[in-house]
Scaffold this active site. Sequence first.
Site, PDB file in Angstrom:
ATOM      1  N   GLU A 124       0.953  -1.187   0.160  1.00 46.20           N
ATOM      2  CA  GLU A 124       0.027   0.047  -0.032  1.00 46.20           C
ATOM      3  C   GLU A 124       0.825   1.190   0.110  1.00 46.20           C
ATOM      4  OE1 GLU A 124      -3.166  -0.348  -0.059  1.00 46.20           O
ATOM      5  OE2 GLU A 124      -3.610  -2.600   0.546  1.00 46.20           O
TER       6      GLU A 124
ATOM      7  N   CYS B 200      -2.356   8.946   2.617  1.00 48.05           N
ATOM      8  CA  CYS B 200      -2.096   8.343   1.461  1.00 48.05           C
ATOM      9  C   CYS B 200      -3.080   9.088   0.406  1.00 48.05           C
ATOM     10  CB  CYS B 200      -1.686   7.184   1.486  1.00 48.05           C
ATOM     11  SG  CYS B 200      -3.261   6.091   2.372  1.00 48.05           S
TER      12      CYS B 200
HETATM   13  P1  NAD Z   1       8.651   4.596   4.462  1.00 52.40           P
HETATM   14  O1  NAD Z   1       8.421   3.909   3.149  1.00 52.40           O
HETATM   15  O2  NAD Z   1       9.628   5.349   4.701  1.00 52.40           O
HETATM   16  O3  NAD Z   1       8.469   3.935   5.739  1.00 52.40           O
HETATM   17  C1  NAD Z   1       7.594   2.719   6.158  1.00 52.40           C
HETATM   18  C2  NAD Z   1       7.889   1.609   6.835  1.00 52.40           C
HETATM   19  O4  NAD Z   1       8.949   1.012   6.203  1.00 52.40           O
HETATM   20  C3  NAD Z   1       8.471   2.027   8.269  1.00 52.40           C
HETATM   21  O5  NAD Z   1       8.154   1.181   8.967  1.00 52.40           O
HETATM   22  C4  NAD Z   1       9.896   2.111   8.002  1.00 52.40           C
HETATM   23  O6  NAD Z   1      10.731   1.961   9.191  1.00 52.40           O
HETATM   24  C5  NAD Z   1      10.055   0.783   6.945  1.00 52.40           C
HETATM   25  N1  NAD Z   1      11.234   0.695   6.242  1.00 52.40           N
HETATM   26  C6  NAD Z   1      11.914   1.805   5.684  1.00 52.40           C
HETATM   27  N2  NAD Z   1      12.962   1.040   4.926  1.00 52.40           N
HETATM   28  C7  NAD Z   1      12.858  -0.164   4.806  1.00 52.40           C
HETATM   29  C8  NAD Z   1      13.301  -1.137   4.179  1.00 52.40           C
HETATM   30  N3  NAD Z   1      14.552  -0.908   3.362  1.00 52.40           N
HETATM   31  N4  NAD Z   1      12.847  -2.377   4.382  1.00 52.40           N
HETATM   32  C9  NAD Z   1      11.885  -2.454   4.846  1.00 52.40           C
HETATM   33  N5  NAD Z   1      11.023  -1.651   5.633  1.00 52.40           N
HETATM   34  C10 NAD Z   1      11.669  -0.349   5.820  1.00 52.40           C
HETATM   35  O7  NAD Z   1       7.354   5.594   4.391  1.00 52.40           O
HETATM   36  P2  NAD Z   1       6.838   6.742   5.486  1.00 52.40           P
HETATM   37  O8  NAD Z   1       7.490   7.892   5.042  1.00 52.40           O
HETATM   38  O9  NAD Z   1       6.885   6.068   6.707  1.00 52.40           O
HETATM   39  O10 NAD Z   1       5.274   6.664   5.116  1.00 52.40           O
HETATM   40  C11 NAD Z   1       4.723   7.687   4.163  1.00 52.40           C
HETATM   41  C12 NAD Z   1       4.516   7.109   2.899  1.00 52.40           C
HETATM   42  O11 NAD Z   1       3.609   5.925   3.022  1.00 52.40           O
HETATM   43  C13 NAD Z   1       3.718   7.798   1.705  1.00 52.40           C
HETATM   44  O12 NAD Z   1       4.331   7.573   0.757  1.00 52.40           O
HETATM   45  C14 NAD Z   1       2.504   7.532   1.877  1.00 52.40           C
HETATM   46  O13 NAD Z   1       1.634   7.630   0.839  1.00 52.40           O
HETATM   47  C15 NAD Z   1       2.437   6.078   2.167  1.00 52.40           C
HETATM   48  N6  NAD Z   1       1.126   5.434   2.701  1.00 52.40           N
HETATM   49  C16 NAD Z   1       0.458   4.703   1.917  1.00 52.40           C
HETATM   50  C17 NAD Z   1      -0.618   4.218   2.340  1.00 52.40           C
HETATM   51  C18 NAD Z   1      -1.628   3.465   1.654  1.00 52.40           C
HETATM   52  O14 NAD Z   1      -2.621   2.717   2.099  1.00 52.40           O
HETATM   53  N7  NAD Z   1      -1.534   3.254   0.226  1.00 52.40           N
HETATM   54  C19 NAD Z   1      -1.115   4.621   3.763  1.00 52.40           C
HETATM   55  C20 NAD Z   1      -0.249   5.260   4.344  1.00 52.40           C
HETATM   56  C21 NAD Z   1       1.043   5.747   3.999  1.00 52.40           C
END
Ligand code: NAD
Length: 546
Positions: A283, A317
């Site tokens: 997502e 999001c």
């Molecule tokens: P992010 O991708 O930086 O982090 C998300 C999660 O992934 C965190 O728990 C982070 O610690 C972890 N992570 C980071 N690097 C990783 C790796 N290499 N391997 C595995 N896990 C890792 O995103 P964010 O900045 O925390 O969240 C914001 C983003 O999320 C925005 O782009 C938003 O649109 C998206 N989002 C999407 C939805 C949806 O339902 N489509 C919902 C909420 C947020």
Amino acid sequence: MSDLTADAVATEHPGAPAGGNPTAPGGGRTVATAVPRSLVDRLATGVTATAEPNVVETVAPLTGERLAGLPQSTPADVEVAFQLARRAQAAWAALPVRRRAAVLLRFHDLLLKRQDEVLDLVQAETGKARLHAFEEVLAVAMAARHYGRAAQGYLKDRRRGGALPVLTHTVEARRPKGVVGHISPWNYPLELCVGDLLPAFVAGNAVVNKPDTQTALTGLWARELLIEAGLPADLWQVVIGDGPVIGPAVVEHADYVSFTGSTRTGREVAQRAAARLVGASLELGGKNAMLVLSDADVDAAAAGAVRACFSSAGQLCISIERLLVHRSVADRFLERFVARTRALRLGGGLAYGADMGSLVSARQLETTTRHVEEAVKAGATVLTGGRARPDLGPYFYEPTVLDGVTPEMAVCAEETFGPVVAVYRFDTEEEAVAAANSTPYGLNSSVWTRDLRRGRAVAARLRTGTVNVNEAYAAAYGSVAAPMGGMGDSGLGRRHGADGILRFTEAQTIATQRLMPIAPSFGLDDKQFAAVMTGGLRALKALRFK
Ligand code: NAD
């Protein structure tokens, strides 16, 4: 750092008509009193981490004060978490679905009863307004009710047409994946953590969950509540740590991966899951558009646009960052939309009353500021907002409406994930649909018109996983019986509805052959068998067998 308490900082932002908006009452409570050390220490015992873990400090975005010290798990801890979860999963999966579903229904009631506790935590960890925190409670309660009531139907064995009618008895069954690795972001720490996990649990899985460190307390609180509702404690393991360090370890051990976060990280997670041949739902981000058609109710659309663009300070999001407005109604719409935006009360009280809270971090503030400043330098106009509000708290930013945004500006096509929206005018529906579909993303969109049939026809032409007609995002997101997720760069797979639970299962077909084999028998040679089967196939088609 600001020395403001979390109490009573709501204010109109400059540009609002004089006269002032009421100050949001905080009941005299500060982040420190609402989230005391004793609560943090208790919740932290839910983290799987070695005896002497590194401790990482988090900060309350509303005020910049220290919030919590949280133990960090290592990759070895992740392995232990999977072992514990795997051990607990077998007994859980052996329970009838109705017993597992009863846990969700009890959780529903407990959550509604104790919502104030988690509203404080969500506000303290994210900085969002209480109303926006409540949207998380709403979404989770809806998911708990839906999967609590509907899981038996989704998961039951289904008779399917067999290879040979009457002679082959075929059943499609659903088996749990095993242990799901769930990685979640900071922006909706209740909904994107426990909300997504409820269908995994009711389908018979265990979970190892890596929330974002900034918002881990909310998930840990939900875990305690679910245990109180009857979930075996070891079934939900929480590991905390740097994404790039322990995230890959979670994917390495999982039988299925459920990830919510940025498109960039999502691609990495997908590659790791693919290398192991385990499934993943992703997502991801969006650059969502709202279309205001020529026959829209302009007042309703303006009020809807405020919800669409500024809920959780735009860190949602499915929030709208592109407003496409028919030229004939643009002036009327903008006048109302800008006035409503100006009148929003910014605030950080731990109580209802503020219309928008803070951004979560310096990083979010930096992206938001950069997108606006670059656009303005390149010729865009700020209709309202356009600046940070350090007087309210370290990461506050005014809700901002930009006009005159052009394709070379980052804010045009990149996700800002802040309270910033750009307005574009269009002349034909064709043009609006093409503009809405012009980014690689495909998460959510919104269409406003008085003609509902027209709205649904335009919706069908939009390449987004959800489309809301005459609502911002809550109609589609709240329809928990229907799938929700992204097309294109916005992801793979869906939460909610049948897709949202069946992703956590493996399909298993059990076919029992009776009376005769599907092979030459009863004295038929190969050629005769082929002739009998050819006749049989023709008959089945003529009889309209599926
Ligand atoms: P992010 O991708 O930086 O982090 C998300 C999660 O992934 C965190 O728990 C982070 O610690 C972890 N992570 C980071 N690097 C990783 C790796 N290499 N391997 C595995 N896990 C890792 O995103 P964010 O900045 O925390 O969240 C914001 C983003 O999320 C925005 O782009 C938003 O649109 C998206 N989002 C999407 C939805 C949806 O339902 N489509 C919902 C909420 C947020």
